[in-house]
Write an enzyme that holds these catalytic residues in place. Structure first.
Site, PDB file in Angstrom:
ATOM      1  N   CYS A 190       0.858  -1.179   0.000  1.00  0.00           N
ATOM      2  CA  CYS A 190       0.000   0.000   0.000  1.00  0.00           C
ATOM      3  C   CYS A 190       0.899   1.234   0.000  1.00  0.00           C
ATOM      4  O   CYS A 190       1.677   1.427   0.942  1.00  0.00           O
ATOM      5  CB  CYS A 190      -0.914  -0.007   1.228  1.00  0.00           C
ATOM      6  SG  CYS A 190      -1.974   1.437   1.302  1.00  0.00           S
ATOM      7  N   GLY A 191       0.792   2.040  -1.053  1.00  0.00           N
ATOM      8  CA  GLY A 191       1.675   3.200  -1.189  1.00  0.00           C
ATOM      9  C   GLY A 191       1.337   4.304  -0.204  1.00  0.00           C
ATOM     10  O   GLY A 191       2.218   4.815   0.503  1.00  0.00           O
ATOM     11  N   HIS A 192       0.058   4.663  -0.124  1.00  0.00           N
ATOM     12  CA  HIS A 192      -0.291   5.749   0.807  1.00  0.00           C
ATOM     13  C   HIS A 192      -0.008   5.294   2.231  1.00  0.00           C
ATOM     14  O   HIS A 192       0.420   6.076   3.083  1.00  0.00           O
ATOM     15  CB  HIS A 192      -1.765   6.186   0.634  1.00  0.00           C
ATOM     16  CG  HIS A 192      -2.716   5.504   1.561  1.00  0.00           C
ATOM     17  ND1 HIS A 192      -3.400   4.358   1.231  1.00  0.00           N
ATOM     18  CD2 HIS A 192      -3.054   5.778   2.847  1.00  0.00           C
ATOM     19  CE1 HIS A 192      -4.129   3.969   2.276  1.00  0.00           C
ATOM     20  NE2 HIS A 192      -3.937   4.824   3.260  1.00  0.00           N
ATOM     21  N   HIS A 222      -8.419  -3.804  -7.713  1.00  0.00           N
ATOM     22  CA  HIS A 222      -8.613  -2.347  -7.769  1.00  0.00           C
ATOM     23  C   HIS A 222      -8.931  -1.951  -9.216  1.00  0.00           C
ATOM     24  O   HIS A 222      -8.386  -2.547 -10.154  1.00  0.00           O
ATOM     25  CB  HIS A 222      -7.340  -1.600  -7.369  1.00  0.00           C
ATOM     26  CG  HIS A 222      -6.922  -1.768  -5.936  1.00  0.00           C
ATOM     27  ND1 HIS A 222      -6.459  -2.963  -5.412  1.00  0.00           N
ATOM     28  CD2 HIS A 222      -6.868  -0.868  -4.919  1.00  0.00           C
ATOM     29  CE1 HIS A 222      -6.156  -2.781  -4.134  1.00  0.00           C
ATOM     30  NE2 HIS A 222      -6.396  -1.522  -3.804  1.00  0.00           N
ATOM     31  N   ASP A 275     -10.137   5.525  -3.108  1.00  0.00           N
ATOM     32  CA  ASP A 275      -8.906   6.042  -2.504  1.00  0.00           C
ATOM     33  C   ASP A 275      -8.923   7.563  -2.575  1.00  0.00           C
ATOM     34  O   ASP A 275      -9.049   8.141  -3.653  1.00  0.00           O
ATOM     35  CB  ASP A 275      -7.693   5.476  -3.268  1.00  0.00           C
ATOM     36  CG  ASP A 275      -6.400   5.622  -2.484  1.00  0.00           C
ATOM     37  OD1 ASP A 275      -6.309   6.568  -1.670  1.00  0.00           O
ATOM     38  OD2 ASP A 275      -5.499   4.798  -2.688  1.00  0.00           O
ATOM     39  N   CYS A 309      -3.317   6.866  -4.843  1.00  0.00           N
ATOM     40  CA  CYS A 309      -3.034   5.427  -4.735  1.00  0.00           C
ATOM     41  C   CYS A 309      -1.605   5.101  -5.193  1.00  0.00           C
ATOM     42  O   CYS A 309      -1.304   5.127  -6.391  1.00  0.00           O
ATOM     43  CB  CYS A 309      -4.031   4.594  -5.538  1.00  0.00           C
ATOM     44  SG  CYS A 309      -3.886   2.832  -5.183  1.00  0.00           S
ATOM     45  N   GLY A 310      -0.767   4.762  -4.224  1.00  0.00           N
ATOM     46  CA  GLY A 310       0.646   4.508  -4.538  1.00  0.00           C
ATOM     47  C   GLY A 310       0.854   3.291  -5.410  1.00  0.00           C
ATOM     48  O   GLY A 310       1.613   3.326  -6.389  1.00  0.00           O
ATOM     49  N   THR A 311       0.171   2.168  -5.074  1.00  0.00           N
ATOM     50  CA  THR A 311       0.354   0.970  -5.900  1.00  0.00           C
ATOM     51  C   THR A 311      -0.337   1.163  -7.251  1.00  0.00           C
ATOM     52  O   THR A 311       0.154   0.673  -8.278  1.00  0.00           O
ATOM     53  CB  THR A 311      -0.184  -0.286  -5.186  1.00  0.00           C
ATOM     54  OG1 THR A 311      -1.526  -0.033  -4.737  1.00  0.00           O
ATOM     55  CG2 THR A 311       0.681  -0.667  -4.004  1.00  0.00           C
TER      56      THR A 311
HETATM   57  O1  PYC Z   1      -1.861   3.743  -1.919  1.00  0.00           O
HETATM   58  O2  PYC Z   1      -1.395   1.765  -2.711  1.00  0.00           O
HETATM   59  C1  PYC Z   1      -2.139   2.544  -2.157  1.00  0.00           C
HETATM   60  C2  PYC Z   1      -3.478   2.076  -1.724  1.00  0.00           C
HETATM   61  C3  PYC Z   1      -4.025   0.837  -1.904  1.00  0.00           C
HETATM   62  C4  PYC Z   1      -5.288   0.875  -1.325  1.00  0.00           C
HETATM   63  C5  PYC Z   1      -5.482   2.119  -0.804  1.00  0.00           C
HETATM   64  N1  PYC Z   1      -4.364   2.841  -1.047  1.00  0.00           N
END
Ligand code: PYC
Length: 318
Positions: free
Chosen positions: A85-87, A205, A231, A235-237
């Site tokens: 999870c990036g965030h 997602h 999100d 979303c980082g990923t």
């Molecule tokens: O930031 O990767 C992310 C992420 C995944 C689900 C919610 N945020």
């Protein structure tokens, strides 16, 4: 159970410092699988309303396998244990700095998807170097009820994404309900059509790419998460998966930087380097802010001790 809540571009992260289940030792992917299958009541109670809120992602700290990592972490939302999870990683780094466990500089964190690097530039600003991300299939057409044929890219950035560009609906806050319903329909259609990763991984997602009215912003996205929440951050990923698609299409060169905006207008700075296995190594820079430190209390006779979900509605059972 002690937790620290932060948000990254509006998307909340709850870091669980203690009181989580014993997941044993071994690779984090195996421990994450154990959490997903054997501890559902635990993760529901931590993340569902009324104790948390629908958009929240939890970050359970665990012992890393790789001793050079400052911690291991397993992320989960109300419906799924996440590969990465990036965030949440940005929120975790800011939380570890808040606790005095890391300082300005570069650190490694182990996730079920692999080891990622965080660079803490100040108390709130973090650059994540993610695991190698890749586009698996470009321009995949799928029939979606109510939308007709939708074309998207299947890509991996630590989670599995179906990325639709351009979005079938303008990416604006006033359209969040419509975007959510459409993205759920797209996810269900991809699953029904058998669109999945090389080892059968389902799309968890969905991203709709839109335009931003703000100068210098590359695009604005809407990201649907496994629990059907959207999100609040870009979303980082998902941004990692998107970088892999831009690279595969020759639309972004290694090292060039873009700004990706979320549907609520928070942003990440993104770039990538070419990965060793034909994918991209993404970097994601964003900001997180600690909001609270608290102790979760689980009272035995609280009828909603386990959180509110259809299966735990003790007042009006289905
Ligand atoms: O930031 O990767 C992310 C992420 C995944 C689900 C919610 N945020």
């Amino acid at each position: 159970m002690h937790v620290i809540d932060s948000h990254t571009g509006g998307e909340p992260t709850r870091v669980i410092l203690d009181g989580g289940p014993d997941l044993g030792s071994g690779p984090l992917a195996e421990r994450a699988q154990r959490l997903a299958t054997e501890h559902i009541p635990f993760y529901h109670s931590v993340i569902l309303e009324p104790r948390a809120q629908v958009a929240m992602v939890a970050a359970l700290l665990v012992e890393p396998v790789d001793p050079s990592c400052v911690t291991g972490v397993i992320f989960f939302d109300a419906d799924a244990v996440l590969g990465m999870c990036g965030h949440g990683t940005i929120g975790l780094a800011v939380t570890l700095a808040h606790l005095g466990r890391i300082g300005i500089g570069t650190h490694k964190i182990e996730t079920p998807a692999g080891v990622v690097q965080v660079e803490l530039s100040d108390a709130n600003t973090v650059t994540v170097t993610n695991i190698e991300s890749r586009r698996v299939q470009g321009k995949v057409a799928v029939r979606v009820d109510g939308l007709g044929t939708v074309t998207g890219d299947l890509a991996y950035g630590g989670n599995w994404f179906f990325i639709v560009d351009p979005s079938p609906i303008p990416v604006t806050t006033t359209n969040i309900r419509k975007l959510t319903d459409a993205a759920i329909a797209v996810r269900e259609a991809t699953i029904a059509a058998g669109i999945c990763g090389e080892n059968g991984e389902a799309v968890d997602h969905v991203i709709f790419q839109g335009t931003s009215p703000n100068e210098g912003v590359h695009s604005r996205n809407f990201v649907l998460c496994p629990d059907d929440a959207y999100d609040r951050s870009p979303c980082g990923t998902g941004s990692s998966a998107r970088l892999a698609c831009l690279a595969a299409d020759g639309q972004l060169r290694p090292g060039d930087e873009i700004i990706q905006e979320s549907v609520i207008g928070s942003s990440y700075r993104l770039s990538y380097l070419v990965g060793p296995n034909g994918g991209v190594i993404p970097t994601i820079t964003g900001q997180a802010f600690v909001m609270s430190e608290s102790k979760l209390i689980f009272t035995e006779h609280d009828p909603f001790k386990g959180g509110i979900s259809p299966g735990t509605n003790t007042k009006n059972p289905d």
